[in-house]
Enzyme design. Structure first.
Site, short mmCIF file in Angstrom:
data_model
loop_
_atom_site.label_atom_id
_atom_site.label_comp_id
_atom_site.label_asym_id
_atom_site.label_seq_id
_atom_site.Cartn_x
_atom_site.Cartn_y
_atom_site.Cartn_z
N PHE A 189 0.48 3.84 1.62
CA PHE A 189 0.60 4.43 2.95
C PHE A 189 1.38 3.55 3.91
O PHE A 189 1.53 3.90 5.07
CB PHE A 189 -0.77 4.79 3.52
CG PHE A 189 -1.75 3.64 3.57
CD1 PHE A 189 -1.93 2.92 4.73
CD2 PHE A 189 -2.47 3.28 2.44
CE1 PHE A 189 -2.83 1.86 4.78
CE2 PHE A 189 -3.36 2.23 2.48
CZ PHE A 189 -3.55 1.52 3.65
N TYR A 190 1.89 2.42 3.46
CA TYR A 190 2.76 1.59 4.31
C TYR A 190 4.15 2.21 4.27
O TYR A 190 4.89 2.09 3.30
CB TYR A 190 2.85 0.16 3.80
CG TYR A 190 1.57 -0.64 3.77
CD1 TYR A 190 0.41 -0.20 4.37
CD2 TYR A 190 1.54 -1.87 3.13
CE1 TYR A 190 -0.75 -0.95 4.34
CE2 TYR A 190 0.38 -2.64 3.11
CZ TYR A 190 -0.76 -2.17 3.70
OH TYR A 190 -1.90 -2.92 3.66
N GLY A 191 4.50 2.93 5.31
CA GLY A 191 5.81 3.57 5.37
C GLY A 191 5.93 4.76 4.45
O GLY A 191 7.00 5.04 3.94
N GLY B 36 0.83 -1.20 0.00
CA GLY B 36 0.00 0.00 0.00
C GLY B 36 0.86 1.24 0.00
O GLY B 36 1.95 1.24 0.58
#
Length: 105
Positions: free
Chosen positions: A55-57, A53
């Protein structure tokens, strides 16, 4: 490895997927080399669905998965199906980060 069709006409993916969120420090420090090795081991085992995703990290995860796929054998890379979540999107701010349901500009 069992495979499933996504939707009625979508691609065939492995019934088991690899969740990659933890490879981008959301559960503590992440080890880049170990994360790439994990993706390679999953591909070797026949896993083709990689859950990532934006927005993962703060985008790190998608870049990491891209790096792992670039360094994977072509036969594995061609079968891989990264599945990227598109919302909520994380937007960096001076005070940290804010999440919104809108795609980034």
């Amino acid at each position: 490895m069992l495979h499933r069709t996504l939707g009625t006409t979508g691609p065939q993916v492995s019934a088991l997927g690899l969740g990659c969120m933890g490879m981008s420090a959301l559960y503590g420090d992440a080890d880049r080399a170990e994360s790439i090795a994990t993706v390679h081991a999953a591909l070797d085992a026949g896993v083709t669905l990689l859950d990532t995703g934006d927005f993962y990290g703060m985008g790190h995860n998608e870049l990491l998965i891209g790096e792992a796929l670039r360094s994977a054998p072509p036969a594995h890379r061609e079968k891989a199906s990264p599945a990227s979540s598109s919302a909520p999107c994380a937007t960096p701010t001076a005070a940290g980060r804010a999440t919104t349901a809108a795609p980034p500009p």
